[in-house]
Every structure is written in structure tokens, then in C-alpha cells.
Design a protein around this motif. Structure first.
Motif, PDB file in Angstrom:
ATOM      1  N   SER A 160       0.681  -1.130  -0.029  1.00  0.00           N
ATOM      2  CA  SER A 160       0.115  -0.069  -0.121  1.00  0.00           C
ATOM      3  C   SER A 160       0.979   1.446   0.030  1.00  0.00           C
ATOM      4  CB  SER A 160      -0.770   0.366   1.107  1.00  0.00           C
ATOM      5  OG  SER A 160      -0.375   0.043   2.246  1.00  0.00           O
ATOM      6  N   LEU A 161       0.191   2.394  -0.257  1.00  0.00           N
ATOM      7  CA  LEU A 161       1.101   3.698  -0.281  1.00  0.00           C
ATOM      8  C   LEU A 161       1.305   3.807   1.061  1.00  0.00           C
ATOM      9  CD1 LEU A 161       1.915   6.325  -1.580  1.00  0.00           C
ATOM     10  CD2 LEU A 161      -0.389   7.136  -1.171  1.00  0.00           C
ATOM     11  N   ALA A 162       0.569   3.578   2.179  1.00  0.00           N
ATOM     12  CA  ALA A 162       0.852   3.734   3.684  1.00  0.00           C
ATOM     13  C   ALA A 162       2.055   3.193   4.007  1.00  0.00           C
ATOM     14  CB  ALA A 162      -0.430   3.456   4.289  1.00  0.00           C
ATOM     15  N   SER A 163       2.193   1.904   3.520  1.00  0.00           N
ATOM     16  CA  SER A 163       3.205   1.133   3.852  1.00  0.00           C
ATOM     17  C   SER A 163       4.808   1.676   3.305  1.00  0.00           C
ATOM     18  CB  SER A 163       3.199  -0.406   3.469  1.00  0.00           C
ATOM     19  OG  SER A 163       3.236  -0.772   2.257  1.00  0.00           O
ATOM     20  N   MET A 164       4.229   2.086   2.022  1.00  0.00           N
ATOM     21  CA  MET A 164       5.762   2.701   1.421  1.00  0.00           C
ATOM     22  C   MET A 164       6.116   4.048   2.080  1.00  0.00           C
ATOM     23  SD  MET A 164       4.493   2.229  -2.390  1.00  0.00           S
ATOM     24  CE  MET A 164       5.935   3.178  -3.191  1.00  0.00           C
ATOM     25  N   ILE A 165       5.129   4.842   2.660  1.00  0.00           N
ATOM     26  CA  ILE A 165       5.498   5.935   3.484  1.00  0.00           C
ATOM     27  C   ILE A 165       6.151   5.589   4.741  1.00  0.00           C
ATOM     28  CG2 ILE A 165       4.478   7.973   4.749  1.00  0.00           C
ATOM     29  CD1 ILE A 165       2.421   7.850   2.132  1.00  0.00           C
ATOM     30  N   ASP A 166       5.464   4.721   5.352  1.00  0.00           N
ATOM     31  CA  ASP A 166       6.061   4.255   6.660  1.00  0.00           C
ATOM     32  C   ASP A 166       7.409   3.699   6.665  1.00  0.00           C
ATOM     33  OD1 ASP A 166       3.701   5.012   7.914  1.00  0.00           O
ATOM     34  OD2 ASP A 166       3.161   3.064   8.656  1.00  0.00           O
ATOM     35  N   HIS A 167       7.965   3.024   5.631  1.00  0.00           N
ATOM     36  CA  HIS A 167       9.090   2.386   5.424  1.00  0.00           C
ATOM     37  C   HIS A 167      10.168   3.302   5.024  1.00  0.00           C
ATOM     38  CE1 HIS A 167      12.466   0.425   3.202  1.00  0.00           C
ATOM     39  NE2 HIS A 167      12.065  -0.518   4.115  1.00  0.00           N
ATOM     40  N   THR A 168       9.741   4.512   4.341  1.00  0.00           N
ATOM     41  CA  THR A 168      10.598   5.478   4.027  1.00  0.00           C
ATOM     42  C   THR A 168      11.033   6.253   5.356  1.00  0.00           C
ATOM     43  OG1 THR A 168       9.914   5.694   1.609  1.00  0.00           O
ATOM     44  CG2 THR A 168      11.081   7.713   2.814  1.00  0.00           C
ATOM     45  N   LEU A 169       9.904   6.919   5.978  1.00  0.00           N
ATOM     46  CA  LEU A 169      10.188   7.622   7.316  1.00  0.00           C
ATOM     47  C   LEU A 169      10.670   6.707   8.493  1.00  0.00           C
ATOM     48  CD1 LEU A 169       6.672   9.421   7.636  1.00  0.00           C
ATOM     49  CD2 LEU A 169       8.946  10.420   7.031  1.00  0.00           C
ATOM     50  N   GLY A 170      10.758   5.354   8.256  1.00  0.00           N
ATOM     51  CA  GLY A 170      11.311   4.494   9.254  1.00  0.00           C
ATOM     52  C   GLY A 170      12.680   4.883   8.927  1.00  0.00           C
ATOM     53  N   VAL A 172      14.355   7.013   7.580  1.00  0.00           N
ATOM     54  CA  VAL A 172      14.558   8.445   7.952  1.00  0.00           C
ATOM     55  C   VAL A 172      15.205   8.707   9.502  1.00  0.00           C
ATOM     56  CG1 VAL A 172      13.989  10.725   8.093  1.00  0.00           C
ATOM     57  CG2 VAL A 172      13.815   9.781   5.948  1.00  0.00           C
ATOM     58  N   LEU A 173      14.193   8.028  10.256  1.00  0.00           N
ATOM     59  CA  LEU A 173      14.302   7.919  11.684  1.00  0.00           C
ATOM     60  C   LEU A 173      15.512   7.189  12.078  1.00  0.00           C
ATOM     61  CD1 LEU A 173      10.590   8.150  12.798  1.00  0.00           C
ATOM     62  CD2 LEU A 173      12.447   9.961  13.158  1.00  0.00           C
ATOM     63  N   ASP A 174      15.899   6.199  11.276  1.00  0.00           N
ATOM     64  CA  ASP A 174      17.145   5.343  11.707  1.00  0.00           C
ATOM     65  C   ASP A 174      18.363   6.129  11.970  1.00  0.00           C
ATOM     66  OD1 ASP A 174      16.137   2.816  11.623  1.00  0.00           O
ATOM     67  OD2 ASP A 174      16.540   2.015   9.615  1.00  0.00           O
ATOM     68  N   LEU A 175      18.251   7.099  11.124  1.00  0.00           N
ATOM     69  CA  LEU A 175      19.310   8.116  11.001  1.00  0.00           C
ATOM     70  C   LEU A 175      19.521   8.911  12.470  1.00  0.00           C
ATOM     71  CD1 LEU A 175      19.128   9.976   7.698  1.00  0.00           C
ATOM     72  CD2 LEU A 175      20.542   8.058   8.159  1.00  0.00           C
ATOM     73  N   PHE A 176      18.440   8.791  13.334  1.00  0.00           N
ATOM     74  CA  PHE A 176      18.484   9.569  14.431  1.00  0.00           C
ATOM     75  C   PHE A 176      18.413   8.286  15.612  1.00  0.00           C
ATOM     76  CE2 PHE A 176      16.714  12.619  11.848  1.00  0.00           C
ATOM     77  CZ  PHE A 176      17.276  13.796  12.231  1.00  0.00           C
ATOM     78  N   ASP A 177      18.709   7.023  15.210  1.00  0.00           N
ATOM     79  CA  ASP A 177      18.735   5.963  16.210  1.00  0.00           C
ATOM     80  C   ASP A 177      17.469   5.675  16.717  1.00  0.00           C
ATOM     81  OD1 ASP A 177      21.580   5.307  15.693  1.00  0.00           O
ATOM     82  OD2 ASP A 177      22.192   7.024  17.192  1.00  0.00           O
ATOM     83  N   ILE A 178      16.469   5.726  15.789  1.00  0.00           N
ATOM     84  CA  ILE A 178      14.976   5.824  16.215  1.00  0.00           C
ATOM     85  C   ILE A 178      14.474   4.696  15.506  1.00  0.00           C
ATOM     86  CG2 ILE A 178      12.653   6.823  16.571  1.00  0.00           C
ATOM     87  CD1 ILE A 178      14.306   9.398  16.668  1.00  0.00           C
ATOM     88  N   ASP A 179      14.108   3.517  16.338  1.00  0.00           N
ATOM     89  CA  ASP A 179      13.537   2.309  15.545  1.00  0.00           C
ATOM     90  C   ASP A 179      12.099   2.351  15.553  1.00  0.00           C
ATOM     91  OD1 ASP A 179      12.879  -0.121  14.447  1.00  0.00           O
ATOM     92  OD2 ASP A 179      14.074  -1.189  15.863  1.00  0.00           O
ATOM     93  N   THR A 180      11.310   2.664  14.476  1.00  0.00           N
ATOM     94  CA  THR A 180       9.651   2.629  14.344  1.00  0.00           C
ATOM     95  C   THR A 180       9.282   1.214  14.248  1.00  0.00           C
ATOM     96  OG1 THR A 180       9.903   2.829  11.815  1.00  0.00           O
ATOM     97  CG2 THR A 180       9.861   4.845  13.077  1.00  0.00           C
ATOM     98  N   GLY A 181      10.081   0.433  13.887  1.00  0.00           N
ATOM     99  CA  GLY A 181       9.187  -0.903  13.729  1.00  0.00           C
ATOM    100  C   GLY A 181       8.600  -1.120  12.455  1.00  0.00           C
ATOM    101  N   THR A 182       8.799   0.096  11.639  1.00  0.00           N
ATOM    102  CA  THR A 182       8.222  -0.177  10.230  1.00  0.00           C
ATOM    103  C   THR A 182       8.737  -0.391   9.005  1.00  0.00           C
ATOM    104  OG1 THR A 182       8.491   2.422   9.571  1.00  0.00           O
ATOM    105  CG2 THR A 182       6.484   1.776  11.118  1.00  0.00           C
ATOM    106  N   VAL A 183      10.218  -0.559   9.322  1.00  0.00           N
ATOM    107  CA  VAL A 183      11.184  -1.007   8.290  1.00  0.00           C
ATOM    108  C   VAL A 183      11.411  -2.448   8.121  1.00  0.00           C
ATOM    109  CG1 VAL A 183      13.598  -0.638   7.482  1.00  0.00           C
ATOM    110  CG2 VAL A 183      12.365   1.173   8.783  1.00  0.00           C
TER     111      VAL A 183
END
Length: 205
Positions: A160-170, A172-183
Motif C-alpha cells: 500500500s501507499l501507507a506502507s511505502m511512506i512508513d518504510h521511508t520515514l522509518g 529517515v528515523l533510523d538516522l536518529f537511532d529511532i526504530d519505528t518498527g516499520t522498516v
């Protein structure tokens, strides 16, 4: 300093305002303090691309500031934050940051992050790119920012488009050592559709 993680979110007028909206949602879900600044053009893009109202987006942030408020807390290096994400980042905003022409709070905040050697990620949105765009990307990279165009990762097999967005933002947040669980992370192995390989004249051997 004992405090929870704090991220500044800038939303400019480039297409892809959903990245900024979803980023704010994810930060709230992760209990990370968010400080938002939106440009006037971002308000317009929000109306073009979504049913969100500016007030609804602002409510997702822990604190929001008018883009004209150059005296806001995030305009000072003494205000402790962990970094900034501009999602999406227009070519105008990129140019302001690249040249230090910080006439708005959004570009001023990014400039402050860079002088304090904090992480700045710019989700630049434009295509195709001319030489001026590329030179500005080089310039911001040289002064410490990270250029992160929101390019989808198809190896994750998004459904879905939502999963593509969440993966991309996940990512991005990896770069701040933040694991979203969406990657969906690459491990070197993945399930192969044998029939698809056969149709392509390939083999798993």
C-alpha cells in the motif's frame, strides 16, 4: 541532560506533505517530542493533497510555531534538540539552507542545527533536477546535512501507499537511532518467487 528525545519537524510547500503529517504521527506514537514549523506554501499543499487542516496537523505536534516567528525557541542553539527533519523539503527551502539565507523560522532552525553540529535530514522533492538543484544538494551535504529524497524501497514488497511512506520515514528515523518498527530490513536472504524467476529465464541455483 535527562530528557526525552526531541525532534524539530519542518514542512515546506513541496509535494508530498503526507510525509510530514505521518512523521508527526509516528513521533507521537513513539512518545518523542516534536516541534513543528510549516511554511505558508505547506498550508496550500496540504489543502491540495489531503483533507487535513493546518490546525489538525499542528495538533499532532507537541509545540508548533509560525514560520515568521524568528524568535521562537527552535531558532536558538541553546534550545536542546536532537535534530531536525524537513519533510518534504522544497527546492526553495533547500536553497535557503544551502546559502545560509535564513529569512524564515524553518530555514533558520535548520541553520542553527547545522552550526550546533546536530543532525539535519532534508527530504527533498523535485524531479527532474537541474544543475542548480544538484549544487545546492552538494552545498548542504558539505555543511553537514543529509539529503534524503523519499524514494520508495520496492524490495520491501509494499502492499500500500501507507506502507511505502512508513518504510521511508522509518529509514529517515533510523538516522536518529529511532526504530519505528516499520522498516523491513534487508538480511541478505529473502523469499524468492520461483515462478517469477522462471518466467524471467532465471534460476535459483
Amino acid at each position: 541532560m535527562n530528557r526525552r528525545k526531541r525532534i524539530v519537524v519542518g514542512v515546506s510547500g513541496a509535494s508530498g506533505v503526507i510525509y510530514g503529517v505521518r512523521l508527526l504521527e509516528m513521533l507521537r506514537e513513539l512518545d518523542i517530542e516534536s516541534h513543528l514549523v510549516m511554511t505558508r506554501s505547506a498550508h496550500m499543499t496540504l489543502a491540495y493533497e489531503s483533507d487535513w487542516r493546518p490546525a489538525d496537523v499542528q495538533a499532532l505536534a507537541h509545540k508548533h510555531y509560525p514560520n515568521a516567528d524568528i524568535g521562537a525557541a527552535i531558532s536558538s542553539g541553546s534550545f536542546p534538540v536532537d535534530g531536525m527533519i524537513v519533510a518534504p523539503c522544497s527546492m526553495k527551502t533547500l536553497a535557503e539552507i544551502a546559502t545560509g539565507n535564513t529569512g524564515s523560522l524553518l530555514s533558520r532552525a535548520a541553520d542553527v542545527m547545522l552550526k550546533e553540529r546536530r543532525r539535519v535530514v532534508l527530504m527533498v522533492r523535485e524531479t527532474p533536477l537541474h544543475l542548480g538543484h544538484l549544487r545546492n544538494m552538494t552545498a548542504v551535504t558539505e555543511i553537514g546535512a543529509i539529503v534524503y529524497p523519499p524514494v520508495p524501497a520496492f524490495y520491501a514488497r509494499p502492499d500500500s501507499l501507507a506502507s511505502m511512506i512508513d518504510h521511508t520515514l522509518g529509514r529517515v528515523l533510523d538516522l536518529f537511532d529511532i526504530d519505528t518498527g516499520t522498516v523491513k530490513r534487508w538480511t541478505g536472504q529473502f523469499e524468492v518467487n520461483v515462478a517469477s524467476l522462471a518466467n524471467a529465464g532465471l534460476t535459483t541455483a
